[in-house]
Design a protein around this motif. Sequence first.
Motif, short mmCIF file in Angstrom:
data_model
loop_
_atom_site.label_atom_id
_atom_site.label_comp_id
_atom_site.label_asym_id
_atom_site.label_seq_id
_atom_site.Cartn_x
_atom_site.Cartn_y
_atom_site.Cartn_z
N ILE A 105 -5.64 0.09 0.99
CA ILE A 105 -4.21 0.09 1.05
C ILE A 105 -3.61 1.40 1.44
O ILE A 105 -2.82 1.65 2.12
CB ILE A 105 -3.57 -0.54 -0.10
N LEU A 106 -4.18 2.46 0.83
CA LEU A 106 -3.84 3.83 0.78
C LEU A 106 -3.44 4.32 2.35
O LEU A 106 -2.31 4.99 2.43
CB LEU A 106 -4.84 4.85 0.21
N PRO A 107 -4.20 4.07 3.33
CA PRO A 107 -3.79 4.49 4.57
C PRO A 107 -2.57 3.94 5.22
O PRO A 107 -1.95 4.27 6.08
CB PRO A 107 -4.91 4.26 5.48
N LEU A 108 -2.20 2.62 4.53
CA LEU A 108 -0.93 1.94 5.07
C LEU A 108 0.41 2.58 4.68
O LEU A 108 1.29 2.36 5.35
CB LEU A 108 -1.12 0.70 4.67
N PHE A 145 -0.57 7.56 -8.39
CA PHE A 145 -0.58 7.76 -6.83
C PHE A 145 0.64 8.59 -6.71
O PHE A 145 1.71 8.75 -7.16
CB PHE A 145 -0.36 6.35 -6.18
N ARG A 146 0.27 9.44 -5.65
CA ARG A 146 1.49 10.12 -5.03
C ARG A 146 1.48 10.24 -3.50
O ARG A 146 0.66 10.15 -2.75
CB ARG A 146 1.56 11.72 -5.58
N ALA A 198 -2.40 10.23 -1.87
CA ALA A 198 -3.39 10.30 -2.79
C ALA A 198 -3.38 9.51 -4.02
O ALA A 198 -2.38 9.21 -4.54
CB ALA A 198 -3.86 11.74 -3.11
N LEU A 199 -4.48 9.09 -4.51
CA LEU A 199 -4.56 8.32 -5.79
C LEU A 199 -5.84 8.87 -6.72
O LEU A 199 -6.91 9.26 -6.18
CB LEU A 199 -4.53 6.75 -5.63
N LEU A 200 -5.65 8.71 -7.83
CA LEU A 200 -6.59 9.19 -8.93
C LEU A 200 -6.62 7.97 -9.92
O LEU A 200 -5.60 7.78 -10.60
CB LEU A 200 -6.45 10.21 -9.41
N GLN A 242 -8.02 9.79 -0.86
CA GLN A 242 -6.46 10.39 -0.18
C GLN A 242 -6.73 9.88 0.98
O GLN A 242 -7.70 9.65 1.77
CB GLN A 242 -6.60 11.89 -0.32
N ALA A 243 -5.32 9.92 1.83
CA ALA A 243 -5.10 9.69 3.22
C ALA A 243 -4.22 10.47 3.64
O ALA A 243 -3.47 11.09 3.34
CB ALA A 243 -4.48 8.27 3.23
N GLY A 244 -4.58 10.87 5.35
CA GLY A 244 -3.66 11.94 5.73
C GLY A 244 -4.30 13.34 5.40
O GLY A 244 -4.96 13.70 4.80
N GLN A 245 -3.40 14.27 5.82
CA GLN A 245 -3.82 15.68 5.64
C GLN A 245 -2.71 16.27 4.66
O GLN A 245 -1.62 15.93 4.74
CB GLN A 245 -3.73 16.34 6.75
#
Length: 392
Positions: free
Chosen positions: A56-59, A366-367, A70-72, A107-110
């Motif tokens: 789901i994160l890249p969505l 998540f952030r 990003a999530l932890l 994490q997704a993206g930069q």
Amino acid sequence: MPPLRTLLAVPVSLALLAVAPVASTTPPTPAPAAATTSPALATAPATDADAATDAILPLLLTQGHAPAAALLTREESGSAGQPGTFEASSAVGPSVQTRTVSTHYAQAGQGIARADHFRAGSITKTFIATVVLQLAAEHRLSLDDTVDQHLPGLVRGAGNDGRTMTLRALLTHTSGLNDFTIDTKGVVPLSPLQAVRIALTHPPAGPGRYYYSNTDYVLLGMVIQQVTGDSYAAEAERRIIAPLGLTGTSFPGSRISLPSPHGRAYAADGTDVTELDPRVAGAAGELVSTLADLDRFYAALLGGELLPPRRLREMLDTRTAHGLYGMGLFPEKLSCGVTVWGHNGRINGSYVRTAATVDGRRVLTFRVNTTAIADPDLEPALLAAEFCPRTS
């Protein structure tokens, strides 16, 4: 909405720190990136929940236009030793159970790294509420005290009256006080007194009904200082941050820069807003933290390390706010029927969400490094992926 794991964000408006997110204009969309899990950052094998949240994160990037997310997660299992006992005379009780802790980072993206510091917005409210409840446990104040007993004559005007408004009402957002950030849009640095005076130019919004107002927690910060002689920041540092070893967490006051390491933060229109005066939020949203620290804090809080059982039960009691909010925490019932506890936080350039099981053994934080996420369905979907039982 509210064991350490990073949550997905709900869409948010430019108005600072409101619990109910509102979609807003978003910055340009970067190239979609896949969620990644570094073996060096994960201390346990990936689980079905990890895979689901990673999917789901890249969505957030493709649908929500966040530059990076990003999530932890943190999960505690097993125990050694005996639980400690809380002593009301101390801020934090003796050490509690020793648990085996596993974490998972994605994490997704930069532009986001695991150790980055970021602005946590209204998650500050959970810290403030914890300090107030500790003071209640020490019999230095009562939740049924009126605001006027601690800040005499301050809350007057346009039908607002601190003589009939309790600390409990501030903690549960049932005071009726207007939210000062509606006027300031969350971008004007203010002293606490200035923030309160802005709110007092408006009539109350139905005292006794749930109405999320940042002014409530600005006043609680003033009450903490009146009762202890120290600022809310100093009390939170002494009672929570230092005992828990939250080395990445701080109250920056008027400092506009973030501690290192940190990435960039972007407003909804793509403007770089990494430098920000935290006085736009004060006790309602000043906090700077990290993913790991927020996971640790909520695990400790819900695990009974910071409050005695009676005060923790009060914190989780949502009856005053008609099931919508406790004290610095709110519940979210997921589609599978599971309820998680935590808070969200938004401030210009940052949206954060932490959720946890009621015992604090499983937490997700998540952030994203922008103010808003456009798709309101992403956050509950992420939480469900993390916390709902999975069928084979």
